[in-house]
Design a protein around this motif. Sequence first.
Motif, mmCIF file in Angstrom:
data_model
loop_
_atom_site.group_PDB
_atom_site.id
_atom_site.type_symbol
_atom_site.label_atom_id
_atom_site.label_comp_id
_atom_site.label_asym_id
_atom_site.label_seq_id
_atom_site.Cartn_x
_atom_site.Cartn_y
_atom_site.Cartn_z
ATOM 1 N N GLY A 82 0.767 -1.221 0.000
ATOM 2 C CA GLY A 82 0.000 0.000 0.000
ATOM 3 C C GLY A 82 0.804 1.280 0.000
ATOM 4 O O GLY A 82 0.234 2.365 0.169
ATOM 5 N N VAL A 83 2.128 1.194 -0.190
ATOM 6 C CA VAL A 83 2.943 2.412 -0.195
ATOM 7 C C VAL A 83 3.587 2.668 -1.557
ATOM 8 O O VAL A 83 4.441 3.544 -1.679
ATOM 9 N N GLY A 84 3.208 1.914 -2.567
ATOM 10 C CA GLY A 84 3.731 2.165 -3.909
ATOM 11 C C GLY A 84 4.979 1.386 -4.250
ATOM 12 O O GLY A 84 5.743 1.790 -5.129
ATOM 13 N N LYS A 85 5.179 0.257 -3.621
ATOM 14 C CA LYS A 85 6.397 -0.536 -3.831
ATOM 15 C C LYS A 85 6.515 -1.016 -5.273
ATOM 16 O O LYS A 85 7.602 -0.905 -5.877
ATOM 17 N N THR A 86 5.448 -1.528 -5.843
ATOM 18 C CA THR A 86 5.501 -2.008 -7.222
ATOM 19 C C THR A 86 5.754 -0.860 -8.190
ATOM 20 O O THR A 86 6.520 -1.000 -9.160
ATOM 21 N N THR A 87 5.151 0.294 -7.942
ATOM 22 C CA THR A 87 5.394 1.470 -8.778
ATOM 23 C C THR A 87 6.862 1.867 -8.731
ATOM 24 O O THR A 87 7.465 2.203 -9.756
ATOM 25 N N VAL A 88 7.468 1.824 -7.546
ATOM 26 C CA VAL A 88 8.879 2.190 -7.410
ATOM 27 C C VAL A 88 9.765 1.171 -8.129
ATOM 28 O O VAL A 88 10.723 1.542 -8.822
ATOM 29 N N ARG A 207 20.389 -13.076 -1.942
ATOM 30 C CA ARG A 207 21.022 -12.747 -3.209
ATOM 31 C C ARG A 207 21.193 -11.247 -3.417
ATOM 32 O O ARG A 207 21.913 -10.820 -4.314
ATOM 33 N N ALA A 208 20.533 -10.398 -2.618
ATOM 34 C CA ALA A 208 20.509 -8.964 -2.870
ATOM 35 C C ALA A 208 21.872 -8.323 -2.646
ATOM 36 O O ALA A 208 22.559 -8.602 -1.669
ATOM 37 N N ASP A 209 22.245 -7.433 -3.565
ATOM 38 C CA ASP A 209 23.420 -6.590 -3.396
ATOM 39 C C ASP A 209 23.040 -5.248 -2.786
ATOM 40 O O ASP A 209 23.884 -4.582 -2.172
ATOM 41 N N SER A 210 21.795 -4.827 -2.962
ATOM 42 C CA SER A 210 21.318 -3.591 -2.360
ATOM 43 C C SER A 210 19.806 -3.667 -2.223
ATOM 44 O O SER A 210 19.158 -4.500 -2.871
ATOM 45 N N VAL A 211 19.250 -2.800 -1.371
ATOM 46 C CA VAL A 211 17.801 -2.777 -1.178
ATOM 47 C C VAL A 211 17.283 -1.356 -1.289
ATOM 48 O O VAL A 211 17.975 -0.386 -0.977
ATOM 49 N N VAL A 212 16.040 -1.255 -1.754
ATOM 50 C CA VAL A 212 15.287 -0.007 -1.765
ATOM 51 C C VAL A 212 14.081 -0.224 -0.867
ATOM 52 O O VAL A 212 13.283 -1.139 -1.102
ATOM 53 N N VAL A 213 13.964 0.570 0.165
ATOM 54 C CA VAL A 213 12.865 0.455 1.121
ATOM 55 C C VAL A 213 11.862 1.559 0.813
ATOM 56 O O VAL A 213 12.225 2.731 0.735
ATOM 57 N N VAL A 214 10.592 1.179 0.657
ATOM 58 C CA VAL A 214 9.562 2.125 0.235
ATOM 59 C C VAL A 214 8.658 2.474 1.409
ATOM 60 O O VAL A 214 8.207 1.599 2.156
ATOM 61 N N GLY A 215 8.409 3.767 1.578
ATOM 62 C CA GLY A 215 7.514 4.265 2.612
ATOM 63 C C GLY A 215 6.782 5.483 2.104
ATOM 64 O O GLY A 215 6.682 5.715 0.899
ATOM 65 N N ALA A 216 6.282 6.301 3.032
ATOM 66 C CA ALA A 216 5.557 7.513 2.667
ATOM 67 C C ALA A 216 5.754 8.538 3.781
ATOM 68 O O ALA A 216 6.034 8.178 4.925
ATOM 69 N N THR A 249 6.983 7.831 -1.164
ATOM 70 C CA THR A 249 5.997 8.157 -2.195
ATOM 71 C C THR A 249 5.016 9.166 -1.606
ATOM 72 O O THR A 249 4.358 8.892 -0.610
ATOM 73 N N CYS A 250 4.913 10.315 -2.257
ATOM 74 C CA CYS A 250 4.237 11.464 -1.646
ATOM 75 C C CYS A 250 2.828 11.684 -2.155
ATOM 76 O O CYS A 250 2.319 12.815 -2.130
ATOM 77 N N ASP A 251 2.161 10.635 -2.649
ATOM 78 C CA ASP A 251 0.791 10.809 -3.090
ATOM 79 C C ASP A 251 -0.149 11.023 -1.899
ATOM 80 O O ASP A 251 -1.236 11.560 -2.047
ATOM 81 N N ARG A 271 21.728 5.308 3.118
ATOM 82 C CA ARG A 271 22.625 5.962 2.164
ATOM 83 C C ARG A 271 21.972 7.110 1.423
ATOM 84 O O ARG A 271 22.663 7.982 0.874
ATOM 85 N N GLY A 272 20.652 7.147 1.388
ATOM 86 C CA GLY A 272 19.996 8.232 0.680
ATOM 87 C C GLY A 272 18.488 8.129 0.742
ATOM 88 O O GLY A 272 17.931 7.055 1.048
ATOM 89 N N VAL A 273 17.819 9.239 0.464
ATOM 90 C CA VAL A 273 16.359 9.321 0.493
ATOM 91 C C VAL A 273 15.892 10.015 -0.781
ATOM 92 O O VAL A 273 16.462 11.027 -1.189
ATOM 93 N N VAL A 274 14.856 9.473 -1.407
ATOM 94 C CA VAL A 274 14.253 10.067 -2.596
ATOM 95 C C VAL A 274 12.766 10.246 -2.344
ATOM 96 O O VAL A 274 12.106 9.335 -1.838
ATOM 97 N N GLU A 275 12.236 11.418 -2.694
ATOM 98 C CA GLU A 275 10.805 11.673 -2.605
ATOM 99 C C GLU A 275 10.204 11.663 -4.008
ATOM 100 O O GLU A 275 10.626 12.437 -4.869
ATOM 101 N N VAL A 276 9.249 10.774 -4.225
ATOM 102 C CA VAL A 276 8.544 10.715 -5.508
ATOM 103 C C VAL A 276 7.260 11.529 -5.362
ATOM 104 O O VAL A 276 6.392 11.184 -4.556
ATOM 105 N N PRO A 277 7.120 12.618 -6.119
ATOM 106 C CA PRO A 277 5.965 13.511 -5.925
ATOM 107 C C PRO A 277 4.679 12.877 -6.456
ATOM 108 O O PRO A 277 4.709 11.913 -7.222
ATOM 109 N N PRO A 278 3.535 13.435 -6.082
ATOM 110 C CA PRO A 278 2.268 12.952 -6.647
ATOM 111 C C PRO A 278 2.263 13.102 -8.161
ATOM 112 O O PRO A 278 2.773 14.084 -8.696
#
Length: 318
Positions: A82-88, A207-216, A249-251, A271-278
Motif C-alpha cells: 500500500g505504499v507504492g512498492k511495485t510502482t517504485v 542474493r541482494a546486493d542492495s535494497v530499496v525500502v519504500v515508505g511515505a 511516495t508522496c501521493d 545511504r539516501g532518500v528520494v521523494e517521488v511527488p504525486p
Amino acid sequence: MPPRPAEPEQPGEPEELLEDEVLRPQTDRPRSGWRRALHDVTGGRINPGPGAAEELRTGLLHRVRGPLPGAHRVAVMSVKGGVGKTTVAAGLGLTLSEHRGDRAVVLDANPDAGTLADRLTGDSRVTVRELLDDLDEVATWTDVSRYTSLAGRLQVLASEQDPASGDAFRRDEYERVCDLLGRFFNIIVTDSGTGLVHSAMAGTLARADSVVVVGAPTVDGAGRAAKTLDWLVAHGHKGLARDAVVVLTCDRRSPEVDAGRIGDYFRGRTRGVVEVPPDPHLATGGRIDPARLRPATADAFLELGALVADGFDVRRSA
C-alpha cells in the motif's frame, strides 16, 4: 686517433596527442528552456550554457551510467503493502534500462498474484512458474526471452497469477531463477512482494546486493519503512539496511506531518532518500508510460537510479 663524434641523441617516445589539448574549450549547449531557444535563434553565437537544473540532471545521468563490474541485484521492499512498492520497482527498472546500455530485468516475486507485469507491459500470460518448470532447458538469451515481456528496453518477468499456488514460490526456487537471470542480465530488480516472512523473501535477501525500502511521508508510511529497516538489522542484514535507499511516495501527505523531519530521520539511517511527488498518471494504477510522467516524477526516479548505481562497486559487509 681523433675522438669519435658523439652519437646523435635518439628521439624519445612521442607524447600522446590528447583530444582535450587539441579542441578549444566550448560551453556546453543547453538542451531545454529559454537557454536553448536563445542558443538556437542566434545560431550558437550566444550560448548561455546549461542552467542549474540541467547540470544537476547531467550529473545524475553520469552517475546512473557508472561502471558495473558484475550482475547487481536490487530488492525493492516494504514491511507492508500500500505504499507504492511495485510502482517504485517499475520506475527504477525503466530508468536504469533507458539510460544504461546493459541488460536489465524486473522480477515480480510477489506470492499473491503481483501486478508488476500489468503495470509495465499488460502481459502476464507467461510467468516465473513456467520458467521454473523449464529451467533446465534454458541455455541462451533467446530461451530466456520466451518467458519475459518487454517495456521499452526493460525485460519483465511476471509472478504466478494464481494466488492459490503463489505460496509455492519458495526460497530455493527464487534463488535458482535469480542465479539464471544473473547469467544474462546486468541488473536484476526484484519487486519482493508484501510482507517479509514468505519463503521467497529469504532468498531475495540472500542474493541482494542492495535494497530499496519504500515508505511515505505519513505516520504509518514512515513507520513501515522504519520497521523494514529494523527487521533487516534484526535478521542479519545490517549491511543492507545501512546501505539502503529509502523512497518516500508522496501521493499521501498532510500538513500536520513534518515531512522534512521524516526525511532527515532516514538520511541518518541509510545511504539516501528520494521523494517521488504525486503524479496523476501513476495515480491511475494502470500501465505506466514514462512519456506521461511529470518531469518532477521522472527526475525523482532518475535520482533513485543514481543512488542505486552509486552502490554498484561497493562491497557490502554485514
